[in-house]
Design a protein around this motif. Structure first.
Motif, short mmCIF file in Angstrom:
data_model
loop_
_atom_site.label_atom_id
_atom_site.label_comp_id
_atom_site.label_asym_id
_atom_site.label_seq_id
_atom_site.Cartn_x
_atom_site.Cartn_y
_atom_site.Cartn_z
N GLN A 20 41.46 102.99 59.14
CA GLN A 20 41.06 101.82 58.40
C GLN A 20 41.97 100.83 58.62
O GLN A 20 43.19 101.14 58.49
CB GLN A 20 40.59 102.37 56.99
N ARG A 21 41.59 99.48 58.71
CA ARG A 21 42.41 98.39 58.59
C ARG A 21 41.88 97.21 57.68
O ARG A 21 40.54 97.23 57.37
CB ARG A 21 42.50 97.72 59.97
N ALA A 22 42.71 96.54 57.03
CA ALA A 22 42.30 95.42 56.17
C ALA A 22 43.19 94.02 56.70
O ALA A 22 44.21 94.32 57.04
CB ALA A 22 42.26 95.79 54.85
N ILE A 23 42.84 92.98 56.15
CA ILE A 23 43.56 91.80 56.20
C ILE A 23 43.83 90.84 54.84
O ILE A 23 42.53 90.98 54.42
CB ILE A 23 43.20 90.99 57.53
N SER A 24 44.68 90.10 54.81
CA SER A 24 44.77 89.08 53.84
C SER A 24 45.35 87.91 54.35
O SER A 24 46.50 88.14 55.17
CB SER A 24 45.26 89.56 52.54
N CYS A 25 44.93 86.87 53.88
CA CYS A 25 45.78 85.50 54.44
C CYS A 25 46.19 84.67 53.25
O CYS A 25 45.49 84.59 52.18
CB CYS A 25 44.95 84.67 55.32
N VAL A 26 47.40 84.08 53.05
CA VAL A 26 47.90 83.24 52.18
C VAL A 26 48.71 82.10 52.46
O VAL A 26 49.20 82.09 53.65
CB VAL A 26 48.94 84.06 51.14
N ASP A 27 48.36 80.83 51.70
CA ASP A 27 49.10 79.86 52.32
C ASP A 27 49.97 79.25 50.97
O ASP A 27 49.90 79.72 49.91
CB ASP A 27 47.88 78.68 52.20
N PHE A 28 51.16 78.57 51.68
CA PHE A 28 52.28 78.20 50.67
C PHE A 28 52.78 79.28 49.47
O PHE A 28 52.96 78.92 48.56
CB PHE A 28 51.72 77.10 49.86
N GLY A 29 52.78 80.43 50.00
CA GLY A 29 53.69 81.40 49.13
C GLY A 29 52.85 81.85 48.06
O GLY A 29 53.45 82.71 47.19
N HIS A 30 51.54 81.76 47.87
CA HIS A 30 50.70 82.18 46.75
C HIS A 30 50.63 83.60 46.89
O HIS A 30 50.65 84.27 48.05
CB HIS A 30 49.43 81.74 47.01
N ILE A 31 50.03 84.33 45.81
CA ILE A 31 49.81 85.86 46.24
C ILE A 31 48.27 85.92 46.52
O ILE A 31 47.41 85.11 46.18
CB ILE A 31 49.97 86.61 44.60
N ALA A 32 47.96 86.73 47.58
CA ALA A 32 46.52 86.86 48.05
C ALA A 32 45.65 87.36 46.80
O ALA A 32 45.89 88.28 46.24
CB ALA A 32 46.61 87.81 49.06
N SER A 33 44.41 86.70 46.90
CA SER A 33 43.54 87.19 46.02
C SER A 33 42.39 88.08 46.54
O SER A 33 41.65 88.57 45.88
CB SER A 33 42.90 86.15 45.23
N THR A 34 42.30 88.00 47.83
CA THR A 34 41.04 88.88 48.40
C THR A 34 41.88 89.64 49.73
O THR A 34 42.59 89.00 50.35
CB THR A 34 39.99 87.71 49.17
N ILE A 35 41.09 90.70 49.87
CA ILE A 35 41.49 91.26 51.05
C ILE A 35 39.97 91.69 51.71
O ILE A 35 39.02 91.90 51.26
CB ILE A 35 42.04 92.81 50.50
N GLU A 36 40.13 91.58 53.02
CA GLU A 36 39.11 91.89 54.05
C GLU A 36 39.14 93.17 54.89
O GLU A 36 40.36 93.38 55.16
CB GLU A 36 38.54 90.72 54.73
N SER A 37 38.06 93.62 55.15
CA SER A 37 37.98 94.65 56.03
C SER A 37 38.45 93.86 57.49
O SER A 37 38.13 92.76 57.51
CB SER A 37 36.93 95.39 56.40
N PHE A 38 39.04 94.61 58.18
CA PHE A 38 39.67 93.76 59.67
C PHE A 38 39.22 94.86 60.66
O PHE A 38 39.50 95.81 60.92
CB PHE A 38 41.15 93.64 59.54
N LEU A 39 38.34 94.13 61.53
CA LEU A 39 37.77 94.78 62.92
C LEU A 39 37.45 96.13 62.71
O LEU A 39 37.67 97.25 63.27
CB LEU A 39 39.19 95.09 64.07
N VAL A 40 36.19 96.16 61.97
CA VAL A 40 35.49 97.30 61.79
C VAL A 40 34.36 97.52 62.81
O VAL A 40 33.63 97.06 63.02
CB VAL A 40 34.64 97.26 60.19
N LEU A 41 34.76 98.31 63.70
CA LEU A 41 34.10 98.46 65.17
C LEU A 41 33.85 99.89 65.19
O LEU A 41 34.56 100.78 64.84
CB LEU A 41 35.03 97.96 66.20
N ASP A 42 32.97 100.22 65.87
CA ASP A 42 32.65 101.82 66.32
C ASP A 42 33.39 102.14 67.72
O ASP A 42 33.36 103.07 68.09
CB ASP A 42 30.98 101.89 66.64
N ARG A 43 33.96 101.03 68.28
CA ARG A 43 34.53 101.36 69.56
C ARG A 43 36.15 101.71 69.38
O ARG A 43 36.74 101.52 68.19
CB ARG A 43 34.87 100.05 70.24
#
Length: 154
Positions: free
Chosen positions: A107-130
């Motif tokens: 399982q993998r997830a990703i978050s992105c933040v700008d200007f040193g903020h704390i991330a408020s969302t986390i998303e699944s990352f590359l959910v593939l059957d491959r």
């Protein structure tokens, strides 16, 4: 008479090539993805990712592999996991890729933040059957950062 002649005939084995005449089968080297997780990330993923983002104008990318808690609001009690942490633009832009199983196939997830903020969302990352590959991991992040409008402007 024909029957008598057939009785005396012994079947012969089909002709085969001697073992030395067979072509040597070339063995494929093991895939880079089969390396231990940390070794793959540092030796293969970081250079490929740095190159791919440099081609898109990111010149001061800093990447690291850490094992820590997920730095997203609401995940304070979640267990630690391995994270690829990348930042550039003087630290103003940062992404975290979370590998929850210490395995690129897990399982993998990703978050992105700008200007040193704390991330408020986390998303699944590359959910593939491959099966996950180095190229898919690099391309997936490049596409995600581009959808964030951090690489190319529309």
């Amino acid at each position: 008479m024909l029957e008598e002649s057939l009785e005396n005939v012994t079947p012969t084995a089909p002709a085969t090539d001697p073992p030395s005449a067979k072509k040597a089968v070339k063995e494929k080297p093991p895939a880079v993805e089969s390396k231990p997780f940390a070794e793959f990330i540092q030796q293969d993923y970081f250079p490929a990712l740095t190159k791919a983002l440099a081609e898109r104008g990111v010149t001061d990318l800093h990447v690291a592999l850490e094992r820590s808690k997920i730095a997203v609001k609401g995940f304070e009690t979640a267990p630690e996991c391995s994270q690829v942490i990348g930042s550039w633009n003087g630290g103003k832009r940062q992404f975290n890729i979370y590998f929850l199983d210490d395995d690129i196939q897990g399982q993998r997830a990703i978050s992105c933040v700008d200007f040193g903020h704390i991330a408020s969302t986390i998303e699944s990352f590359l959910v593939l059957d491959r099966k996950m590959t180095l190229d898919l991991l690099v391309l997936g992040l490049v596409l995600r950062l581009n959808s964030q409008k951090w690489l190319l402007r529309n």
